[in-house]
Design a protein around this motif. Structure first.
Motif, PDB file in Angstrom:
ATOM      1  N   ARG A 242      -7.405   8.506  15.694  1.00 33.53           N
ATOM      2  CA  ARG A 242      -6.627   9.540  16.388  1.00 33.53           C
ATOM      3  C   ARG A 242      -6.529   9.235  17.883  1.00 33.53           C
ATOM      4  O   ARG A 242      -7.337   8.477  18.426  1.00 33.53           O
ATOM      5  CB  ARG A 242      -7.276  10.919  16.210  1.00 33.53           C
ATOM      6  N   LYS A 258      -0.497  13.622  15.906  1.00 32.93           N
ATOM      7  CA  LYS A 258       0.649  14.052  15.112  1.00 32.93           C
ATOM      8  C   LYS A 258       1.700  14.756  15.955  1.00 32.93           C
ATOM      9  O   LYS A 258       2.585  15.436  15.416  1.00 32.93           O
ATOM     10  CB  LYS A 258       0.171  14.967  13.992  1.00 32.93           C
ATOM     11  N   GLU A 264       4.097   8.147  11.447  1.00 33.40           N
ATOM     12  CA  GLU A 264       3.438   8.724  10.286  1.00 33.40           C
ATOM     13  C   GLU A 264       2.174   7.922   9.969  1.00 33.40           C
ATOM     14  O   GLU A 264       2.063   6.750  10.273  1.00 33.40           O
ATOM     15  CB  GLU A 264       4.386   8.699   9.083  1.00 33.40           C
TER      16      GLU A 264
END
Length: 1020
Positions: A242, A258, A264
């Motif tokens: 992340r 995100k 994606e």
């Protein structure tokens, strides 16, 4: 110091018989407890021979306030510093840190004396070294203090607040080979005294990048990477990968992964940077199926993909680093195999900056001057002051070797395969005739193979080398003419394929070795053992699969997004081999997944003799059969790649029927790489570990470190060559412990002696001077060493009164060398005789061109004696001086004739110099008595002096201005006669007769004048 294997001194035979009884005890498993204290050999010094060719670096930094000061971290080599803009580098952490691979370095901008380093590697290739936390220096690298975080093992970044040097952030990846809690981002508000974990995702993911907004330092960006590595697999990517942002100095974090515009999932490794020129502009390079370079112009809330070129994101696990220009919001750099620059905000990276070495890992840009940068890559670090148009060189010793071998040359050469470079062989001692004048980068040569290979020299033809590398490469190379041939067993090249798809599994580095009993027989190994008897023209498989071959270890490797299958992860192979010293039909084999086998019928049948205490997934790194006792094998194995850092060392004395684990005295974390037994003293073992070297005097029953001045660095392999121990390190090149006679002769009785003189190793004219080693039970006032010629006459006497010999550091290189002085400290001492007789007499201020008259003639080959005297005791040992075996057409008689003529010339030079001394003394006395009345004699002797010596000389190069005189011609004639080992030429005798006659004429005239002077000076 080397000696010739076929010309060893007689004392070796005596030593062998002396320790035969000890060998018998070892063979019965009854070795006595070691009683040799480390203080006994504490004065022995390891010698680094280079090469000065840099190895991999993952981190670097400079200082905005000190434009000539830079640092880089070596993987396995510690921290290095330059204070002259990258021209010269010095290691600054040796002896102060207990880890070797520096993964992160940061200098406080407001106080450049404060430096933080984080240990361990996050670019998870197959040869990484784990670390032990964070260290700090407050005096610009002179001293270091450990700050904790010991279980982090792999640190990616350290960031220091731009105005507060006590506010520090550390991005920690964590254990590469196992799950652990000490991962994520840590913060210290008190300069590293205490730490708090401020970002943690899971025990499977750690922080891999971190950046501070320099204009708003409460804003930070970090990325976390879910990854693990085993010996057989590297697997990266997953839900814990992340991108994070904090706006309150790390108290809270926001997941940006995100946000609109980001790719994606699945996501892999992420690199991130923020533009100091526009803090709202953020770049990230993201590993994803639709990955690439992403840019945000609103502080990370929304994103746009600006570039998807694979050249920027290939092999993402090894790179994925991105850097913003400090002054231009449109300029950004990406590091990968190349060094790429964009000037349009990250849309195109068409500018490639050329650096001295490929595979780029870190970049520091001066925040005030973007033209000044330092870059880390697989060749070390390099500095530029012109934006990358030119760079400093990488001529420092941070080279990483997998194995080491010593050749049969005299002096022997040391060879190995250097990671991220080529194979390399270099002389163990100076080889000046191969170099330009003066010190330079050294001399070495490639011997085939590649960066990861094993190297073997042909047993009977020293010019032939066999070397391997990744992809099953195996070459035969003839250094005499450069001829090379690929003789690999099964030339089906592989890359990008899983191990279970390969008919033959070839590891990154695989054994290549000859049968000691038959120089026609050579072996190499995949999961099978292969043999050739026709120099690689054909190969015969002589074993079944000698591994576990667990399907779990043979699959794909890389990650959920990017595969990486190139050789390091090829597993379940025969990694270690030991053809017997005693029986051509006996071969021992060890696998990288934990099996040990033996054949005693030349490979027809194999027996599994794996020790019960050796777990599966252990890498059998080196196996060493005893040269003294058939059936005895030593094993060095390791399991660090399954997160077990304990040492595994074993011994069998009965062909593997029973085993004993021999690890007493080895520190936790010092896992074993190689074990070797001395070929002279049975049971004298040396162990290479991740953190240095150990010695055992009792066949491994207990161990103690023999680190001395060796820095903490991974030792991948070691060999015992004649009288020396030769190390191959993975981060600091080659090291040699010269002349281990004190270790071979060590025993309790000797330690009880007040003084002990060891048998000197053989000296070889032009190759090795005579090293005299002795042991003193306590400090003494003085030590006298006398050298006696073969007839028993004293050649020279050397007296020492200091505990340490310190040569003059200001001497130019052409005046260095020569004999040392004896030392008087308790413990081991050494003295070097340069094999020269006393030189000619000299006088104050004498300047001679193209000669060193005070350096005496070189002793001809023969048996000399060394006599050591101290505190009323006198000990004598023989010293063999041998002819250089490399010489062609030179005999003992030639060198004796050379010595005779050189000695005669030396004597005549002394006569000339002594005459000058007499002249000056007489002239002074005459002048003081009556300079006017004695003028005739003064003028006469001065005229003679001017013939003997150029009295106008005042500086070293004055002989280029004023003609040289008789003493200089004599001294230069001797230099000519002694240039090389050879019979003097006819012209040498002819010139000597002329000079001798000229000297005699002047001496006769001087004698007349001195008699006159004496008569005058004796008058009342």
């Amino acid at each position: 110091m080397n000696v010739l294997p076929d010309s060893l001194p007689n004392f070796r035979s005596s030593l062998f018989m002396l320790f035969l009884a000890i060998s018998t005890l070892y063979g019965q498993g009854q070795a006595e407890k070691n009683d040799i204290p480390p203080s006994y050999y504490g004065s022995m010094k390891w010698r680094n021979i280079g090469p000065d060719r840099g190895g991999r670096s993952l981190t670097c930094t400079g200082s905005p306030g000190r434009p000539l000061e830079y640092y880089f971290g070596a993987t396995g080599g510690g921290l290095w510093k330059s204070t002259d803009g990258g021209q010269d580098w010095k290691p600054v952490t040796d002896g102060q840190i207990t880890s070797s691979s520096v993964g992160a370095v940061a200098v406080a901008e407001t106080n450049p004396d404060i430096i933080y380093i984080g240990m361990g590697e996050v670019q998870l290739r197959g040869s990484i070294t784990q670390g032990d936390g964070v260290y700090k220096s407050i005096d610009a690298g002179k001293t270091w203090r450990h700050l904790g975080l010991a279980e982090t093992q792999a640190i990616a970044r350290i960031r220091v607040h731009p105005t507060n040097p006590n506010l520090v952030y550390v991005a920690v990846l964590g254990h590469p080979y196992g799950e652990n809690e000490e991962r994520g981002v840590f913060r210290s508000k008190d300069g590293g005294n205490t730490w708090e974990k401020i970002l943690f995702v899971s025990d499977k993911a750690g922080a891999v990048d971190l950046i501070i907004d320099r204009k708003h330092p409460d804003i930070l960006f970090a990325s976390t990477w879910q990854v693990y590595r085993k010996a057989w697999k590297m697997w990266g990517g997953g839900p814990d990968c992340r991108l994070w942002k904090s706006v309150d100095g790390g108290d809270h974090w926001i997941d940006l992964t995100k946000n609109p515009g980001m790719p994606e999932g699945p996501i892999g490794k992420i690199g991130v940077t923020v533009s100091p020129a526009d803090p709202d502009r953020i770049w990230a390079i993201v590993e994803a199926n639709e990955g690439g370079v992403f840019r945000s112009d609103d502080g990370g809330w929304t994103w746009t993909k600006t570039n998807s070129e694979r050249k920027l994101r290939q092999r993402a696990f090894y790179y994925s680093r991105i850097y913003a220009d400090p002054l231009d919001r449109e300029t950004v750099y990406c590091l990968n195999t190349g060094f790429y620059k964009s000037t349009d905000g990250g849309k195109t990276f068409d500018m490639t900056i050329s650096v001295p070495h490929g595979d780029n890992h870190d970049l520091w840009i001066d925040p005030n001057d973007p033209m000044r940068m330092i870059n880390s890559n697989d060749g070390g670090a390099n500095v530029t002051t012109n934006g990358g148009d030119s760079w400093t060189e990488q001529d420092f010793c941070t080279s990483q070797f997998y194995h080491v071998m010593a050749t049969s040359d005299v002096p022997y050469h040391v060879a190995g395969a250097q990671q991220d470079n080529s194979t390399l062989a270099m002389p163990s001692d100076g080889w000046e005739f191969r170099q330009a004048r003066g010190p330079n980068h050294g001399w070495f040569y490639d011997i085939g193979g590649g960066e990861s290979g094993w190297i073997t020299q042909h047993p009977t033809n020293p010019d032939i080398f066999y070397a391997g590398s990744q992809g099953a490469l195996l070459t035969r190379y003839d250094r005499s003419n450069g001829q090379i041939r690929d003789i690999q067993v099964y030339p089906r090249f592989f890359s990008g394929e899983a191990a279970d798809e390969l008919p033959e599994r070839w590891q990154w580095t695989f054994p290549i070795m000859f049968a000691p009993q038959d120089p026609r027989v050579m072996y190499t190994c995949s999961q099978h053992v292969w043999r050739t008897m026709d120099d690689g023209q054909s190969w015969t498989r002589i074993s079944p699969d000698l591994t576990y071959a667990d399907p779990e270890t043979l699959g794909k490797t890389g990650g959920v997004i990017t595969m990486d299958m190139n050789g390091p992860e090829i597993y379940a192979t025969v990694f270690a081999l030991a053809p017997s010293q005693h029986d051509i039909n006996t071969i021992w084999a060890g696998s990288d997944d934990g099996k040990i086998h033996i054949t005693r019928d030349g490979g027809k049948t194999w027996q599994d003799i794996t020790p019960k205490e050796l777990p599966k997934f252990s890498r059998v790194s080196i196996i060493e059969e005893s040269k003294h006792s058939p059936g005895t094998l030593y094993v060095a194995a390791n399991r660090y790649q399954v997160d077990d850092r304990e040492p595994y060392v074993f011994r069998t004395i009965d062909y593997g029927k029973t085993w004993k684990k021999i690890v007493d005295g080895i520190k936790t974390g010092h896992f074993a790489r190689a074990v070797r037994e001395d070929h002279i003293r049975p049971g004298l073992l040396f162990l290479a570990t991740e953190h240095g070297v150990y010695v055992s005097f009792n066949a491994g029953d207990d161990w103690q470190p023999i680190q001395n001045n060796l820095p903490d660095t991974p030792i991948r392999d070691l060999v015992i060559k004649d009288n020396d121990i030769v190390l191959g390190s993975h981060g600091r090149g080659f090291w040699i412990l010269d002349n281990i006679a004190p270790l071979r002769e060590a025993n309790q009785q000797m330690l009880n002696e007040k003084v002990h003189l060891f048998d000197p190793a053989m000296a070889i004219r032009g190759i090795y001077d005579a090293e005299i080693q002795y042991y003193l039970a306590e400090d003494t006032d003085s030590v006298t060493v006398e050298i006696l010629d073969p007839s028993g006459l004293v050649i020279d006497t050397f007296i020492g009164t200091e505990k340490e010999y310190k040569p003059d550091p200001d001497l130019p290189y052409w005046l260095r060398g020569g004999s040392t002085k004896p030392t008087v400290a308790a413990g081991l001492n050494s003295f070097t005789w340069d094999l020269r007789y006393p030189g000619a007499s000299s006088f104050e201020g004498m300047i001679i061109w193209s000669a060193r008259p005070t350096q005496g003639p070189k002793a001809p080959p023969g048996t000399y004696k060394v006599r050591l005297s101290t505190n009323g005791q006198s000990l004598t040992r023989d010293l063999e001086v041998k002819l250089d075996p490399n010489l062609k057409g030179v005999t003992q008689e030639d060198l004796e004739e050379q010595f005779r003529l050189a000695s005669e010339i030396k004597d005549k030079t002394s006569q000339a110099n002594t005459a000058v001394i007499k002249i000056r003394k007489t002239r002074k006395a005459l002048s003081e008595q009556d300079s006017v009345g004695n003028a005739d004699i003064i003028n006469a002797i001065t005229e003679i002096e001017n013939v003997l010596y150029q009295t106008k000389n005042r500086s070293n190069q004055d002989p280029l201005n004023f003609p040289i005189r008789l003493n200089n011609r004599l001294a230069s004639l001797r230099r000519s006669v002694e240039t090389g080992d050879a019979k003097p030429t006819n012209a040498s005798y002819q010139v000597f007769e002329q000079l001798k006659a000229e000297l005699q004429k002047q001496l006769e005239q001087l004698d007349v004048q001195l008699k006159k002077a004496k008569s005058k000076l004796e008058k009342p």
